[in-house]
Design a protein around this motif. Sequence first.
Motif, short mmCIF file in Angstrom:
data_model
loop_
_atom_site.label_atom_id
_atom_site.label_comp_id
_atom_site.label_asym_id
_atom_site.label_seq_id
_atom_site.Cartn_x
_atom_site.Cartn_y
_atom_site.Cartn_z
N ALA A 1 0.82 -1.21 0.00
CA ALA A 1 0.00 0.00 0.00
C ALA A 1 0.86 1.27 0.00
O ALA A 1 0.49 2.27 -0.62
CB ALA A 1 -0.93 0.01 1.21
N ASP A 2 2.01 1.21 0.68
CA ASP A 2 2.92 2.37 0.75
C ASP A 2 3.89 2.44 -0.43
O ASP A 2 4.75 3.31 -0.47
CB ASP A 2 3.70 2.35 2.06
CG ASP A 2 2.85 2.69 3.27
OD1 ASP A 2 1.64 2.95 3.10
OD2 ASP A 2 3.41 2.68 4.40
N GLY A 3 3.79 1.48 -1.36
CA GLY A 3 4.69 1.47 -2.52
C GLY A 3 6.10 1.01 -2.18
O GLY A 3 7.03 1.29 -2.94
N LEU A 4 6.27 0.31 -1.07
CA LEU A 4 7.60 -0.13 -0.64
C LEU A 4 7.90 -1.58 -1.03
O LEU A 4 9.02 -2.04 -0.83
CB LEU A 4 7.73 0.03 0.87
CG LEU A 4 7.56 1.46 1.38
CD1 LEU A 4 7.51 1.50 2.91
CD2 LEU A 4 8.69 2.34 0.85
N ALA A 5 6.90 -2.28 -1.56
CA ALA A 5 7.08 -3.66 -2.01
C ALA A 5 6.11 -3.90 -3.17
O ALA A 5 5.03 -3.31 -3.20
CB ALA A 5 6.80 -4.65 -0.87
N PRO A 6 6.52 -4.75 -4.11
CA PRO A 6 5.62 -5.07 -5.22
C PRO A 6 4.46 -5.93 -4.73
O PRO A 6 4.58 -6.68 -3.76
CB PRO A 6 6.51 -5.84 -6.20
CG PRO A 6 7.59 -6.41 -5.36
CD PRO A 6 7.80 -5.43 -4.22
#
Length: 141
Positions: A134-139
């Motif tokens: 959700a935070d764009g820190l993992a695919p």
Amino acid sequence: MTTAVDRFRAAVDNRDLGALDDLFTEDIRLYSPVKFTPFEGRPAVLGLFGVLLRTFEGFRYVGAFAGAAQTSADGTEAPSAVLLFRATVGGKEIHGIDLLHLAEDGRIKEFTVMVRPASAVQALGEAVLAGLVADGLAPAP
């Protein structure tokens, strides 16, 4: 004198992500119970803490121990602290410890989290992955 461990504990108690920034070395490593390889570097660890501070319900530290231990990264002995905690994630109660190793300048250079039981580890892993995505820190999986 207030140590980095004391300041870390206060930041977590207050859910103050900004207060964590100067407590970590630039090359901090965080070993998670739900990921084989460590999170490496201050930006990655701060991103993870942003997710953790939102994910844990009723998080509280219930004890502490201080001493020294070998780090995982290079095997050197470093001042260390163990913080015992309790929390809930997805309706599962977690018992855990945070093992913090300190650098020569007193900041946290290595962080290992261990939790039990297995059902809580699974719930934590799912919740953290969802938060990282959700935070764009993992695919997305």
